[in-house]
Scaffold this motif. Structure first.
Motif, PDB file in Angstrom:
ATOM      1  N   GLY A 187     -17.223  81.928  -4.074  1.00  0.00           N
ATOM      2  CA  GLY A 187     -18.050  81.814  -2.933  1.00  0.00           C
ATOM      3  C   GLY A 187     -18.493  80.033  -2.729  1.00  0.00           C
ATOM      4  N   ALA A 188     -18.625  79.591  -4.012  1.00  0.00           N
ATOM      5  CA  ALA A 188     -18.791  77.945  -4.150  1.00  0.00           C
ATOM      6  C   ALA A 188     -17.743  77.135  -3.575  1.00  0.00           C
ATOM      7  N   THR A 194     -16.156  74.989   3.628  1.00  0.00           N
ATOM      8  CA  THR A 194     -16.654  75.392   4.874  1.00  0.00           C
ATOM      9  C   THR A 194     -17.430  74.109   5.172  1.00  0.00           C
ATOM     10  N   GLY A 195     -18.139  73.284   4.303  1.00  0.00           N
ATOM     11  CA  GLY A 195     -18.728  71.917   4.395  1.00  0.00           C
ATOM     12  C   GLY A 195     -17.974  71.115   5.052  1.00  0.00           C
ATOM     13  N   ALA A 232     -25.063  77.503   0.153  1.00  0.00           N
ATOM     14  CA  ALA A 232     -25.774  76.361  -0.743  1.00  0.00           C
ATOM     15  C   ALA A 232     -24.801  75.280  -1.034  1.00  0.00           C
ATOM     16  N   MET A 233     -23.503  75.545  -1.111  1.00  0.00           N
ATOM     17  CA  MET A 233     -22.493  74.540  -1.397  1.00  0.00           C
ATOM     18  C   MET A 233     -22.116  73.908  -0.288  1.00  0.00           C
ATOM     19  N   ALA A 234     -22.005  74.777   1.025  1.00  0.00           N
ATOM     20  CA  ALA A 234     -21.789  74.130   2.371  1.00  0.00           C
ATOM     21  C   ALA A 234     -23.006  73.330   2.604  1.00  0.00           C
ATOM     22  N   LEU A 235     -24.146  73.684   2.404  1.00  0.00           N
ATOM     23  CA  LEU A 235     -25.385  72.789   2.789  1.00  0.00           C
ATOM     24  C   LEU A 235     -25.303  71.444   1.851  1.00  0.00           C
ATOM     25  N   LEU A 236     -24.882  71.597   0.711  1.00  0.00           N
ATOM     26  CA  LEU A 236     -25.123  70.482  -0.116  1.00  0.00           C
ATOM     27  C   LEU A 236     -23.909  69.588   0.257  1.00  0.00           C
ATOM     28  N   VAL A 237     -22.682  70.093   0.625  1.00  0.00           N
ATOM     29  CA  VAL A 237     -21.780  69.125   0.947  1.00  0.00           C
ATOM     30  C   VAL A 237     -21.857  68.512   2.577  1.00  0.00           C
ATOM     31  N   ALA A 238     -22.683  68.991   3.241  1.00  0.00           N
ATOM     32  CA  ALA A 238     -22.866  68.607   4.791  1.00  0.00           C
ATOM     33  C   ALA A 238     -24.471  67.847   4.662  1.00  0.00           C
TER      34      ALA A 238
END
Length: 569
Positions: A187-188, A194-195, A232-238
């Motif tokens: 998922g990460a 995705t991000g 969480a990882m998508a939001l962190l990247v974006a």
């Protein structure tokens, strides 16, 4: 027995490298063919307003001027022309472009990014084979990748400095990973892709929907944790780009993407937008709901026409199942093996996995179509529907392959449909090549090169130039460029100069054009140079006197009072 097994194992071990070698050779040939299709489109600069913006941002970043843009083509706000790039464009492609320009500092920026996009296109058809094989049999995957290389949306973006090819690479990589993106770690990784896709184009966020659907269909014990980790990882990247945009909003800047939802026609935000109050998307929806719905319907019709052009005849392939359906009603033993079983057997997966993936692909194809139907102002249906057509290609081909394998009539019809599609795509590619080559004619660029020489001779590097083609002016001069609007009472040249610090106006228009008449008659504008080009558009360069400061206006009023309240212009 032992010897027999060892001999069989030896043959198997030799067959696997041979199979891998054949696959590698096929992928190399497919990539080389894609590059060959791109070569005729690399003979000139494929210029559009969007390429000017992306290239300008990348060039400024490579030259050490930060992640900023210096083109302002809309009047959503009254902020400065030079502004954070994240407010106007998704930032990943400009970052990629800056890296390309750093590696090739002597190359023309447009040509360097066009070549880089052609290489991305060649890589995309290779990745497409791997992604397609997760949902369809190998034959359909290979043919689908070949059709993708010829498809209109792919051809349009393969040699243009736009973000579509980078986005398609991230989109395909995520879908290739999807069957194995299990647990928190999977998922990460999917969240990172995705991000990154969202930082390239906003519809990249749709990948999160695909992952959530697939995780739910698998019924994993920890699917909620996997989906949460992905988000969480998508939001962190974006997050960095989002923070920049929010900080800019605090200073009165509005994202350029809002143009797609704040007006009914793009000119209402650009040429006709100065001096107008442009609503927010919610305000527009409340004020003119019927007009918004009409715009969505109009956009949906344009997208439907684009899908009719491509994949076009392939939409008829599923209809080949009709004779088989009638036969199964008479004889249930004549049922055709499910497509999921064929694809899974070819790729060593469980049949249910292929079925779940196929449903996710259908949902994502429809979600991307809906996303760009709701963006009623955005132009360029073939480009924006590239993710949709990419997902539909293998699904439609596999449906045809499945039906055609059990009937000679269906097989003949499938061959005709696929051959017709390939001929249609080849014809479009040929037409597109001819159209692009006509755009490379130097006569079309000549007036802008003349104007660029004038501007370079009289302006400073940071002085704002307003023009009826700010994209070309910025590309050739590197000066901050503003769209020169149609003026109206209360929103004249003085107001434009005061709001955006405009010092120069260059117009390449025919005599009598409204903006030209306004500048010729305005007291603050002085015609510096002009070139009459007969029946063609002339070139006009104006200097604009800076508007008086508040203190200067007060002194002028005092002088006017002393001479009896009468003042000449």
């Amino acid at each position: 027995m032992t010897g027999d097994r060892s001999q069989d194992g030896g043959r198997g071990s030799r067959a696997r490298p041979k199979g891998r070698g054949a696959t590698a050779a096929g992928l190399a040939l497919l990539a080389a063919a894609t590059l060959g299709l791109c070569l005729p489109l690399l003979g000139g600069i494929n210029f559009t307003p969007d390429t000017a913006e992306y290239t300008g941002i990348a060039r400024r970043l490579a030259e050490g001027q930060g992640l900023t843009t210096a083109i302002k083509w809309h009047f959503l706000d009254h902020g400065p022309v030079v502004r954070p790039a994240a407010v106007e464009r998704p930032i990943l492609y400009p970052l990629f472009g800056a890296l390309v320009l750093k590696l090739a500092p002597a190359a023309d920026p447009f040509r360097a990014l066009q070549t880089a996009n052609a290489l991305l296109a060649a890589l995309n058809v290779v990745v497409a084979v791997g992604a397609f094989r997760t949902v369809v049999p190998p034959a359909a995957a290979w043919l689908g990748a070949a059709c993708l290389a010829l498809s209109p949306g792919f051809t349009q973006t393969a040699t243009v400095a736009l973000s579509d090819q980078l986005f398609l690479l991230l989109w395909l990589l995520a879908l290739w990973l999807l069957p194995n993106a299990r647990g928190a770690r999977g998922g990460a990784l999917f969240g990172v892709l995705t991000g990154l896709a969202t930082l390239t184009r906003p519809n990249g966020a749709l990948l999160a929907l695909g992952y959530a659907l697939y995780a739910g269909a698998r019924g994993e014990r920890r699917r909620a944790a996997a989906v949460a980790m992905m988000l969480a990882m998508a939001l962190l990247v974006a997050a960095p780009a989002a923070r920049t945009t929010l900080a800019a909003r605090a200073h009165g800047l509005r994202p350029g993407a809002l143009v797609n939802y704040s007006v009914l026609h793009i000119h209402q935000a650009s040429w006709e937008g100065f001096g107008q109050q442009i609503p927010s998307p919610l305000q527009l929806l409340r004020q003119q709901p019927a007009a918004v719905l009409q715009g969505i319907r109009r956009k949906a019709r344009a997208n439907a026409r684009a899908l009719g052009l491509f994949p076009g005849p392939l939409f008829l392939l599923p209809l080949l199942s009709l004779p088989g359906a009638l036969r199964r009603r008479r004889d249930p033993a004549a049922a055709v093996p499910p497509l999921e079983a064929e694809a899974a057997a070819a790729d060593g997966r469980q049949p249910t996995t292929a079925a779940e993936l196929r449903r996710v692909w259908w949902v994502l194809a429809g979600a991307n179509l809906a996303f760009y139907c709701a963006s009623w102002v955005a132009a360029g249906a073939l480009r924006y529907l590239l993710p949709t057509t990419t997902l539909l290609l293998p699904l439609l081909l596999a449906a045809g392959f499945r039906r055609a394998g059990h009937s000679s009539a269906a097989r003949s019809m499938a061959v005709v449909l696929v051959a017709g599609t390939l001929l249609l795509l080849a014809g479009y590619w040929h037409t597109h090549c001819q159209w692009m080559q006509r755009r490379w004619q130097p006569a079309g660029w000549e007036p802008y090169h003349v104007a660029a020489r004038w501007i370079a001779a009289v302006t400073g590097p940071d002085e704002v130039v307003a023009s009826n083609n700010p994209w070309m002016i910025h590309a050739l001069t590197r000066r901050p460029a503003l769209a020169c609007p149609y003026f109206r009472p209360g929103a004249d040249l003085t107001a434009l100069a005061r709001t955006f610090s405009v010092r120069w106006v260059v117009l390449i228009v025919r005599p009598g054009e409204p903006r030209l008449r306004h500048c010729l008659q305005h007291p603050a504008a002085q015609l510096v140079r002009t070139q009459d080009r007969g029946r063609r558009a002339g070139i006009y360069l104006f200097s604009v006197a800076p508007p008086p400061s508040p203190a200067g206006r007060a002194q002028r009023r005092m002088r006017t009072t002393k001479i009896g309240g009468i003042s000449g212009r």
